[in-house]
Design an enzyme around this catalytic site. Sequence first.
Site, mmCIF file in Angstrom:
data_model
loop_
_atom_site.group_PDB
_atom_site.id
_atom_site.type_symbol
_atom_site.label_atom_id
_atom_site.label_comp_id
_atom_site.label_asym_id
_atom_site.label_seq_id
_atom_site.Cartn_x
_atom_site.Cartn_y
_atom_site.Cartn_z
ATOM 1 N N LYS A 50 0.845 -1.201 0.000
ATOM 2 C CA LYS A 50 0.000 0.000 0.000
ATOM 3 C C LYS A 50 0.877 1.247 0.000
ATOM 4 O O LYS A 50 0.605 2.222 -0.706
ATOM 5 C CB LYS A 50 -0.941 -0.016 1.214
ATOM 6 C CG LYS A 50 -2.066 -1.041 1.033
ATOM 7 C CD LYS A 50 -2.805 -1.345 2.315
ATOM 8 C CE LYS A 50 -3.748 -2.535 2.087
ATOM 9 N NZ LYS A 50 -4.399 -3.031 3.281
ATOM 10 N N GLN A 94 -4.821 -1.953 9.538
ATOM 11 C CA GLN A 94 -4.635 -3.250 8.886
ATOM 12 C C GLN A 94 -5.199 -4.380 9.763
ATOM 13 O O GLN A 94 -4.872 -4.477 10.947
ATOM 14 C CB GLN A 94 -3.131 -3.479 8.618
ATOM 15 C CG GLN A 94 -2.826 -4.728 7.836
ATOM 16 C CD GLN A 94 -3.379 -4.708 6.414
ATOM 17 O OE1 GLN A 94 -3.226 -3.733 5.689
ATOM 18 N NE2 GLN A 94 -4.035 -5.785 6.014
ATOM 19 N N ASP A 117 -11.307 2.133 3.965
ATOM 20 C CA ASP A 117 -11.605 0.708 3.793
ATOM 21 C C ASP A 117 -13.113 0.483 3.699
ATOM 22 O O ASP A 117 -13.563 -0.586 3.338
ATOM 23 C CB ASP A 117 -11.056 -0.096 4.986
ATOM 24 C CG ASP A 117 -9.730 -0.775 4.663
ATOM 25 O OD1 ASP A 117 -9.442 -0.963 3.465
ATOM 26 O OD2 ASP A 117 -8.998 -1.097 5.609
#
Length: 284
Positions: A50, A94, A117
């Site tokens: 990322k 994460q 997200d």
Amino acid sequence: MIIDGKKVSDKIKSELKNKVYKLKEGGIVPGLAVILVGNNPASKIYVKNKQKACEEIGIQSRQYLLDEKTSQKDLLELIEHLNKSTQTHGILVQLPLPSHIDEFTVAQAINAEKDVDCFNASNVGKLILDKSNLLPCTPAGIIELLKRYHIQIQGKNCTIVGRSNIVGKPLALMMLKENSTVTICHSKTLELENFCRQADILISAVGKQKTIKADMVKPKATVIDVGINRNSEGKICGDVDFSGVFPKAGFITPVPGGVGPMTIAMLMKNVICAAELHLSSPLD
Ligand code: NAP
């Protein structure tokens, strides 16, 4: 035909570069904060990928690498700090988190406008109501792939195997919005093969290799493999028995190089979208 997710994601990232350039002209440098708690090796690779994508297109990426024993309170305080930061347009925690931290509480703590997200309840609710600006990355990446390969979605039968909050459920909503007829299967589905064989578009998000075999696939169907597994030789593979299914499918995504790169491209898109929203209505 093999659907090349790497090629499409590179194209999207180069399109996004122009958007970043325009934002920078307006005095905004899009910023993504990535929080990793602990030392999960797979998570470390995802975070690194990322960061690499951010560097490629000019997004400022800041990493917060926290000790495995970090308390939930400390994590929530960091998120609160980032919620207030004008330089941070997207916040990503994460997953998975260590077992003493509640993923739902953490997702809820992220400001909905920075929730790149698209995991928090507000954004999931907006997704159901077709009101979201930010879209969940993996499902959005799959739909983008289908569209860029001119694969018709409207009116087609789509079977999704897997009903997770991250992939299966949001993808079902998004395929429904695209006017396909959606069937969702899971571990308790009886006669999975029959539902798969009806699909013009078959999507597997299970996490077990060889879940989808050639006799479960309708001739010329589009097969999208979301799974990331390791085979007996330790190599990355998907859920689909690729060599068996490839001759039968019309289109098929490989693993690696299919859905994975698209997930990251869509994350970049969400960060830029969040920065653009900030430009039109600054939080502070
Ligand atoms: P998950 O939360 O573990 O969900 C797996 C789903 O598969 C569940 O709904 C489960 O059913 C279902 N399932 C399990 N065994 C099954 C079987 N034998 N037959 C039918 N359904 C079965 O996983 P996830 O987070 O959605 O991820 C799925 C896979 O995609 C993983 O390999 C993950 O690494 C990968 N992934 C890839 C990307 C990417 O960017 N490429 C992104 C996210 C995830 P129940 O609900 O009944 O348990």
